[in-house]
Design a protein around this motif. Structure first.
Motif, short mmCIF file in Angstrom:
data_model
loop_
_atom_site.label_atom_id
_atom_site.label_comp_id
_atom_site.label_asym_id
_atom_site.label_seq_id
_atom_site.Cartn_x
_atom_site.Cartn_y
_atom_site.Cartn_z
N ILE A 19 0.81 -1.49 0.15
CA ILE A 19 0.07 0.05 0.08
C ILE A 19 0.69 1.34 0.12
N HIS A 101 -4.31 9.82 12.23
CA HIS A 101 -4.25 10.49 11.46
C HIS A 101 -6.18 11.14 11.21
N ARG A 189 -2.88 4.04 10.83
CA ARG A 189 -4.04 2.68 9.64
C ARG A 189 -3.45 2.76 8.05
N GLU A 191 -4.73 3.20 5.41
CA GLU A 191 -5.64 4.01 4.25
C GLU A 191 -4.94 5.56 4.76
N GLU A 192 -4.20 5.48 5.69
CA GLU A 192 -3.97 7.78 6.29
C GLU A 192 -2.60 7.24 5.68
N ASP A 221 -8.65 -1.61 9.28
CA ASP A 221 -8.63 -1.55 7.89
C ASP A 221 -8.24 -3.33 7.71
#
Length: 257
Positions: A19, A101, A189, A191-192, A221
């Motif tokens: 990611i 985040h 996180r 995604e952050e 997540d």
């Protein structure tokens, strides 16, 4: 530290996704719904974790490791009895997690308290449990609670991680009622990781001083986040040299330059 050796079932192979991460770091997400449901799923997950960690390009000797627990993730009827039974051996010490985040942690304002629906008030703090710095306590907690969604683990070059992270995180908290904990832990996180944060916008090295690897079971997540302080080029040169047994490794497709 040796992880559980889990047998892989014939069901879907666990997937490890690369990611987006800040420059100088490599981030991966081992996808898994947490907490795991059932012994077979836990064995498959434990086997995947064991296979991935066994392949991480790390120094042969890691001078300092921490295994931490996210206390609010421990289920009253599953992990809490284990925690209580092992308390004398684990010697728990309570600190506070700081999500990087969002905004700095704060208690509820009067308006927020009055306007919220019953049972809908946001959580104020994430309590983090630091365990005794002995191989027995840390290995026992990791092996026993893997798949609970409550584990955080760091591997570092020296013992300064929590002291230095606390020195950076504590001054960001203006609410004095939340500044009395003995230590503060960054909660990341997946995604952050590559997004600008409103408060916590310093380089990751400031929040993870001396850390080679940061692992977090993240319910939000949907899996275990693995964050390595290595640029992707050098990481994949070693990690991607051959397939990881029982794990579907998926690298990012980078945009053309």
């Amino acid at each position: 530290m040796k992880q559980n050796s889990g047998a892989f079932s014939n069901s879907v192979m666990p997937a490890l996704h690369e990611i987006a991460a800040p420059a100088g770091w490599t981030a991966l997400l081992l996808r898994q719904a947490l907490p795991v449901a059932g012994a077979e799923e836990r064995d498959r997950y434990a086997g995947a974790v064991d296979a991935v960690l066994g392949r991480l390009p790390m120094p042969q000797l890691v001078p300092s490791e921490e295994v931490l627990l996210l206390f609010e993730r421990l289920r009253p009827d599953v992990e809490i009895p284990v925690f209580q039974n092992e308390a004398r051996r684990w010697m728990p010490e309570f600190g506070m997690g700081v999500p990087l985040h969002g905004e700095a942690p704060a208690t509820w304002s009067t308006d927020e308290f009055l306007d919220s629906e019953p049972g809908k008030l946001r959580p104020v703090i994430d309590r983090v449990v630091r365990l005794a710095r002995t191989p027995e306590a840390q290995r026992g907690a990791w092996d026993t609670l893997l798949g609970s969604g409550a584990l955080v683990r760091t591997m570092a070059a020296d013992t300064r991680f929590l002291t230095a992270a606390t020195a950076v995180l504590k001054p960001t908290i203006a609410d004095r009622s939340l500044t009395g904990f003995p230590f503060y832990v960054p909660l990341l996180r997946a995604e952050e990781l590559d997004r600008a944060r409103p408060v916590y916008d310093e380089p990751l090295e400031e929040y993870l001083p001396g850390v080679y690897a940061y692992l977090r079971e993240s319910v939000e997540d949907g899996g275990m986040l693995l964050l390595l302080h290595q640029p992707p080029e050098s990481f994949w040169k070693k990690f991607g040299a051959s397939p990881v047994p029982g794990v579907d490794v998926r690298r990012r497709t980078l945009p053309a330059s």
